[in-house]
Design a protein around this motif. Structure first.
Motif, PDB file in Angstrom:
ATOM      1  N   THR A  70       0.654  -1.074  -0.094  1.00 23.33           N
ATOM      2  CA  THR A  70       0.220  -0.116   0.163  1.00 23.33           C
ATOM      3  C   THR A  70       0.928   0.556  -0.563  1.00 23.33           C
ATOM      4  OG1 THR A  70       0.208   0.623   2.342  1.00 23.33           O
ATOM      5  CG2 THR A  70      -1.846  -1.024   1.374  1.00 23.33           C
ATOM      6  N   LEU A  71       2.245   1.411   0.136  1.00 20.92           N
ATOM      7  CA  LEU A  71       3.363   2.149   0.356  1.00 20.92           C
ATOM      8  C   LEU A  71       2.412   3.271   1.890  1.00 20.92           C
ATOM      9  CD1 LEU A  71       4.299   2.652  -2.878  1.00 20.92           C
ATOM     10  CD2 LEU A  71       5.523   1.599  -1.625  1.00 20.92           C
ATOM     11  N   ARG A  72       2.003   2.705   2.584  1.00 26.14           N
ATOM     12  CA  ARG A  72       1.288   3.499   3.585  1.00 26.14           C
ATOM     13  C   ARG A  72       2.576   3.506   4.806  1.00 26.14           C
ATOM     14  NH1 ARG A  72      -3.894   5.548   3.043  1.00 26.14           N
ATOM     15  NH2 ARG A  72      -3.815   5.908   4.852  1.00 26.14           N
ATOM     16  N   PRO A  73       2.397   4.329   5.222  1.00 24.16           N
ATOM     17  CA  PRO A  73       3.230   4.589   6.556  1.00 24.16           C
ATOM     18  C   PRO A  73       2.946   3.323   7.872  1.00 24.16           C
ATOM     19  CG  PRO A  73       2.900   6.955   6.300  1.00 24.16           C
ATOM     20  CD  PRO A  73       2.063   6.247   5.460  1.00 24.16           C
ATOM     21  N   THR A  74       4.078   2.211   8.305  1.00 22.89           N
ATOM     22  CA  THR A  74       3.584   1.610   8.966  1.00 22.89           C
ATOM     23  C   THR A  74       4.734   0.827   9.858  1.00 22.89           C
ATOM     24  OG1 THR A  74       3.431  -1.162   8.799  1.00 22.89           O
ATOM     25  CG2 THR A  74       5.525   0.213   7.282  1.00 22.89           C
ATOM     26  N   ARG A  75       4.859   1.521  11.532  1.00 22.61           N
ATOM     27  CA  ARG A  75       5.761   1.016  12.151  1.00 22.61           C
ATOM     28  C   ARG A  75       6.855   0.247  12.090  1.00 22.61           C
ATOM     29  NH1 ARG A  75       2.959   3.526  16.418  1.00 22.61           N
ATOM     30  NH2 ARG A  75       4.740   2.975  18.429  1.00 22.61           N
ATOM     31  N   VAL A  76       7.751   0.871  12.616  1.00 22.79           N
ATOM     32  CA  VAL A  76       8.860  -0.330  12.523  1.00 22.79           C
ATOM     33  C   VAL A  76       8.684  -1.704  12.708  1.00 22.79           C
ATOM     34  CG1 VAL A  76      11.874  -0.522  13.160  1.00 22.79           C
ATOM     35  CG2 VAL A  76      10.671   1.815  12.245  1.00 22.79           C
ATOM     36  N   PRO A  77       9.080  -2.708  12.752  1.00 22.81           N
ATOM     37  CA  PRO A  77       8.390  -3.895  13.500  1.00 22.81           C
ATOM     38  C   PRO A  77       9.150  -4.127  14.911  1.00 22.81           C
ATOM     39  CG  PRO A  77       9.248  -4.563  11.274  1.00 22.81           C
ATOM     40  CD  PRO A  77       9.094  -2.921  11.198  1.00 22.81           C
ATOM     41  N   ALA A  78       8.261  -4.256  15.857  1.00 15.47           N
ATOM     42  CA  ALA A  78       8.907  -4.227  16.812  1.00 15.47           C
ATOM     43  C   ALA A  78      10.044  -5.234  17.715  1.00 15.47           C
ATOM     44  CB  ALA A  78       7.922  -5.459  17.874  1.00 15.47           C
ATOM     45  N   TRP A  79      10.088  -5.877  17.052  1.00 17.36           N
ATOM     46  CA  TRP A  79      11.410  -6.922  16.826  1.00 17.36           C
ATOM     47  C   TRP A  79      12.727  -6.355  16.820  1.00 17.36           C
ATOM     48  CZ3 TRP A  79      14.266  -7.393  12.669  1.00 17.36           C
ATOM     49  CH2 TRP A  79      13.482  -7.672  11.586  1.00 17.36           C
ATOM     50  N   LEU A  80      12.560  -5.354  15.685  1.00 16.48           N
ATOM     51  CA  LEU A  80      13.787  -4.301  15.620  1.00 16.48           C
ATOM     52  C   LEU A  80      14.095  -3.437  15.956  1.00 16.48           C
ATOM     53  CD1 LEU A  80      16.010  -4.458  13.268  1.00 16.48           C
ATOM     54  CD2 LEU A  80      14.514  -2.946  11.929  1.00 16.48           C
ATOM     55  N   VAL A  81      12.691  -2.753  16.466  1.00 22.27           N
ATOM     56  CA  VAL A  81      12.747  -1.707  18.083  1.00 22.27           C
ATOM     57  C   VAL A  81      13.829  -2.299  18.767  1.00 22.27           C
ATOM     58  CG1 VAL A  81      11.932   0.045  19.174  1.00 22.27           C
ATOM     59  CG2 VAL A  81      10.639  -0.210  16.959  1.00 22.27           C
ATOM     60  N   GLU A  82      13.177  -2.735  19.060  1.00 20.81           N
ATOM     61  CA  GLU A  82      14.449  -3.417  20.566  1.00 20.81           C
ATOM     62  C   GLU A  82      16.035  -4.274  20.408  1.00 20.81           C
ATOM     63  OE1 GLU A  82      11.947  -7.024  22.141  1.00 20.81           O
ATOM     64  OE2 GLU A  82      10.209  -6.470  21.867  1.00 20.81           O
ATOM     65  N   ALA A  83      15.748  -4.604  19.232  1.00 18.16           N
ATOM     66  CA  ALA A  83      16.727  -4.974  19.088  1.00 18.16           C
ATOM     67  C   ALA A  83      18.061  -3.331  18.598  1.00 18.16           C
ATOM     68  CB  ALA A  83      17.150  -5.949  17.356  1.00 18.16           C
ATOM     69  N   ILE A  84      17.489  -2.980  17.933  1.00 18.36           N
ATOM     70  CA  ILE A  84      18.506  -1.443  17.829  1.00 18.36           C
ATOM     71  C   ILE A  84      18.406  -1.018  18.759  1.00 18.36           C
ATOM     72  CG2 ILE A  84      17.740   0.750  16.912  1.00 18.36           C
ATOM     73  CD1 ILE A  84      16.861  -0.440  14.470  1.00 18.36           C
ATOM     74  N   THR A  85      17.334  -0.507  19.606  1.00 16.67           N
ATOM     75  CA  THR A  85      17.821   0.063  21.195  1.00 16.67           C
ATOM     76  C   THR A  85      18.583  -0.705  22.064  1.00 16.67           C
ATOM     77  OG1 THR A  85      15.628   0.798  20.566  1.00 16.67           O
ATOM     78  CG2 THR A  85      16.217   0.875  22.993  1.00 16.67           C
ATOM     79  N   ALA A  86      18.290  -2.099  21.868  1.00 12.29           N
ATOM     80  CA  ALA A  86      19.914  -2.287  22.674  1.00 12.29           C
ATOM     81  C   ALA A  86      21.010  -2.634  22.418  1.00 12.29           C
ATOM     82  CB  ALA A  86      19.035  -4.207  22.777  1.00 12.29           C
ATOM     83  N   ALA A  87      21.296  -2.619  20.977  1.00 12.98           N
ATOM     84  CA  ALA A  87      22.667  -2.161  20.333  1.00 12.98           C
ATOM     85  C   ALA A  87      22.643  -1.037  20.738  1.00 12.98           C
ATOM     86  CB  ALA A  87      22.048  -2.879  19.000  1.00 12.98           C
ATOM     87  N   GLU A  88      22.173   0.088  20.812  1.00 17.57           N
ATOM     88  CA  GLU A  88      22.501   1.285  20.496  1.00 17.57           C
ATOM     89  C   GLU A  88      22.676   1.704  21.986  1.00 17.57           C
ATOM     90  OE1 GLU A  88      23.114   3.455  19.037  1.00 17.57           O
ATOM     91  OE2 GLU A  88      23.323   2.805  16.906  1.00 17.57           O
ATOM     92  N   ALA A  89      22.245   1.087  22.777  1.00 18.52           N
ATOM     93  CA  ALA A  89      22.202   1.198  24.388  1.00 18.52           C
ATOM     94  C   ALA A  89      23.827   1.102  24.719  1.00 18.52           C
ATOM     95  CB  ALA A  89      21.379   0.665  25.535  1.00 18.52           C
ATOM     96  N   ALA A  90      23.993  -0.445  23.974  1.00 20.25           N
ATOM     97  CA  ALA A  90      25.107  -0.662  24.535  1.00 20.25           C
ATOM     98  C   ALA A  90      26.644  -0.325  23.841  1.00 20.25           C
ATOM     99  CB  ALA A  90      25.150  -2.026  23.441  1.00 20.25           C
ATOM    100  N   ALA A  91      25.899   0.433  22.816  1.00 26.86           N
ATOM    101  CA  ALA A  91      27.682   1.122  21.853  1.00 26.86           C
ATOM    102  C   ALA A  91      27.894   2.348  23.147  1.00 26.86           C
ATOM    103  CB  ALA A  91      26.724   1.400  20.661  1.00 26.86           C
TER     104      ALA A  91
END
Lengths: 138, 138, 138, 138
Positions: D117-138
């Motif tokens: 549909t090309l409509r905005p959709t939330r960043v998938p939760a698994w990716l939000v969690e993984a990135i948040t954890a990675a950036e917190a560790a960095a």
């Protein structure tokens, strides 16, 4: 082409794809150039050294046969060998593979020119010797 | 940005698309550069003349806001104006449109440097005058 | 190749040059593709129409002989003709000229495939007829 | 930006240079995209996985400040971090370095859209969690 010679591994970039969802056919020429540069890097200064010596390598011919498409993020192997080296001229041959499957076969013809006059100049002797030895070993 | 100034028309090339089926976002920078060159072509030798005078224009900043995607074969209009010109520095602004609809808005910052020393050098007076007159008329 | 057929004019973009100060050899493939698309544009929907009918044109081979370098801002003429058309396959030939001087000669082989199955499919009859008529007239 | 986070190393390709003898400014956008893809590769399928789930990441904004030129064969380090992640939107920041010297600083804004549909959709939760954890560790 035997797999015992030089090979470059690279990953298809998203910017290299087109609206057919495959790597654009012009991207292969950029990969072959990158393979030539990595091939030469093993020898005393490599392509950069050649340029610093005032020698430019020009491309005089290129042929590609596209067998199967490459896709975004595919891990490719570019089998690369220098198949001819005579006077100012040299020739490279390439096979593009993904998991052992051939995606493309290609060759390119090149000539060394003096960076200032742009006139043909012999491939430097040190490079002829290094390449000849490397291809004999492969 | 008003539509009375300089505009470049171009057609999206197939090689500029990517696997999302749209023009790759890096292609816009190439279009903006082409627009700057065509903008300057109207003045006494243009960008090529600048280079032949030993002046190089470097890109120091670029910003793009992508509003809607462009597709293969779309006919685009790049509205282009020089919005600032001071000492060695100048700035361009762009709007990319398709059938009057805005696809992107952008600006870029540039500096003139001496082609040999790479040190900043003032934008040549003839070019400052020509651009100032052109923008006043637009 | 005679000059009576289709020709595309284009200007070498700055982004298409490389550190040798000439147009990069991969840029020629992008120009040939643009020439094919403009060639086909004259016929009933052209390349875009082909894609909308669910037919994709793939590139199976390309050969280029580079004779003289092209430079930034050079105005080039790409002489373009469709030299073969048989079943799913077709072939284009090109000459790149600047002020009547040949810079490169090239040809490319293509095949039509079904956009969904990616299996070979005949070049649509309307396009065969249009091209045959155009080449006979040239 | 601290050097403890994710970094991509790459070598400037000859095809990425221009007639000024430096890497063309549009090449940086391709490198940033490559850096994002490598950044995401660490997480459960990465960018390719995102696309296979029917989510496309679009680029909505990009800003680059070019400080010093990059040259052919330069070995670059792209320091990369995800600096924001909210709903459908995320943002990356980059520093391009050569031997510890900054060549460019940049950021880009992105949005997830549904591939159909090309409509905005939330960043998938698994990716939000993984990135948040990675950036917190960095």
């Amino acid at each position: 082409m035997e797999g015992t010679g030089f090979q470059l591994e690279l990953t298809v970039r998203f910017a290299e794809t087109d609206a057919q969802g495959i790597a654009h056919h012009a991207a292969f020429l950029v990969w072959f150039e990158t393979a030539r540069i990595e091939y030469l890097r093993r020898f005393d200064g490599g392509y950069r050294g050649l340029r610093e010596q005032g020698v430019e390598a020009t491309t005089s011919e290129v042929y590609v046969r596209y067998v199967r498409p490459a896709h975004f993020d595919d891990r490719l192997v570019i089998q690369t060998r220098c198949s001819e080296l005579r006077g100012a001229r040299f020739r490279f041959e390439y096979t593009v593979e993904r998991d052992g499957e051939t995606l493309a076969e290609a060759w390119s013809g090149h000539a060394c020119v003096d960076g200032k006059t742009l006139r043909p100049t012999r491939v430097p002797a040190w490079l002829v010797e290094a390449i000849t030895a490397a291809e004999a070993a492969a």
